[in-house]
Design an enzyme around this catalytic site. Structure first.
Site, PDB file in Angstrom:
ATOM      1  CB  SER A  93      -0.901   0.029   1.244  1.00 20.52           C
ATOM      2  OG  SER A  93      -1.616   1.248   1.327  1.00 20.52           O
ATOM      3  CE1 TYR A 142      -3.988  -2.504   5.468  1.00 18.49           C
ATOM      4  CE2 TYR A 142      -3.710  -0.150   5.093  1.00 18.49           C
ATOM      5  CZ  TYR A 142      -3.861  -1.431   4.598  1.00 18.49           C
ATOM      6  OH  TYR A 142      -3.868  -1.640   3.240  1.00 18.49           O
TER       7      TYR A 142
END
Length: 283
Positions: A144, A157
């Protein structure tokens, strides 16, 4: 041994029942690849399989929990039994844990790492010997932009994706002598169910957030506005994954959609204090 053309590849996709995993399955099916679709939601996988491959000759559904060692082994065994080999593993399964670090239970943090990092590692360890033995293979890890740009309220996260960055970089060097490539794909803001899952635990966390509660409310409102202005689709990421499998010499990193590269460039260009100010979304 050269890496097979897309139409001749056997590809495992984890988290294939929705979002990026589903979009990737659709795109690779059009290229003619043999697919092993893995996720917990059997009904969704079977529906997708029926749509992509009505005869079931080129698509295999394997339902299970990626955090289970037995289920991971069953996934690899099923793929080998059906197709005889594995050419590529797409480590896509994962979810987001939101909230201030102070307020998120340690067990919830462990669970996020178990799915996003340790399960990815364990599945990679099962597949790697097979790829080395055949002299070719691709491991595509879905990271990500958040793995490079950690944000308030999402640092847990984001840290799992930061770990995947390092793991992929190290793996790339370890496997190159054996003809196996490790690739990292970095999505930006994408329109999927991912955000709904990540936000599902906000209410409970907010109840115990204390002094953070007003900040959480303001941050959520501002982040929604930001994402409306910069969102891609799951197919944007599926296209990048397809490129990584079709290339003779894949790049080490693929960023998608376009705003992902812009954010990463801003991270490189701007002073830390200014970037922090932007990420806090302060006026």
């Amino acid at each position: 041994m050269p890496f097979p053309a897309p139409a001749d590849q056997v590809v495992i996709i984890t988290g294939a029942s929705s979002g990026i995993g589903e979009a990737t399955a659709r795109r690779l099916a059009r290229s003619g690849a043999k697919l092993v679709l893995a996720a917990r939601r059997t009904d969704r996988l079977e529906k997708l399989c029926a749509e992509l491959d009505p005869t079931g000759s080129k698509t295999l559904v394997v339902s299970g929990d990626i955090t289970s060692n037995a289920d991971r082994r069953a996934l690899i065994d099923a793929a080998l039994k059906r197709f005889g080999r594995i050419d590529a593993l797409i480590n896509n399964a994962g979810y987001g844990q939101r909230g201030p670090i102070e307020c998120v239970p340690v067990d919830s943090i462990r669970a996020n790492y178990e799915t996003n990092v340790f399960s990815l590692l364990a599945l990679t360890q099962l597949v790697t010997p097979l790829l080395r033995a055949q002299g070719h293979g691709r491991i595509v890890n879905i990271g990500s932009v958040a793995g490079r740009i950690a944000r308030p309220m999402s640092s847990i996260y984001d840290s799992t994706k930061h770990a995947i960055e390092a793991l992929t970089d190290g793996l790339r060097g370890e496997l190159k002598p054996f003809g196996v490539q490790a690739v990292l794909v970095r999505p930006g803001f994408i329109q999927t169910e991912f955000g709904q899952v990540a936000n599902a635990g906000w209410a409970e966390i907010r109840q115990s957030a204390g002094d953070y509660a007003p900040y959480i409310d303001g941050f959520l409102a501002k982040s929604k506005n930001l994402k409306r202005g910069a969102q891609g689709t799951p197919d944007d990421i599926a296209r990048a994954i397809e490129k990584s499998l079709a290339a003779r010499c894949p790049r080490s990193h693929y960023n998608a959609p376009r705003h992902a590269s812009l954010f990463l460039f801003a991270k490189w260009l701007l002073p830390v204090c200014l970037m922090d100010h932007i990420l806090r979304m302060e006026k």
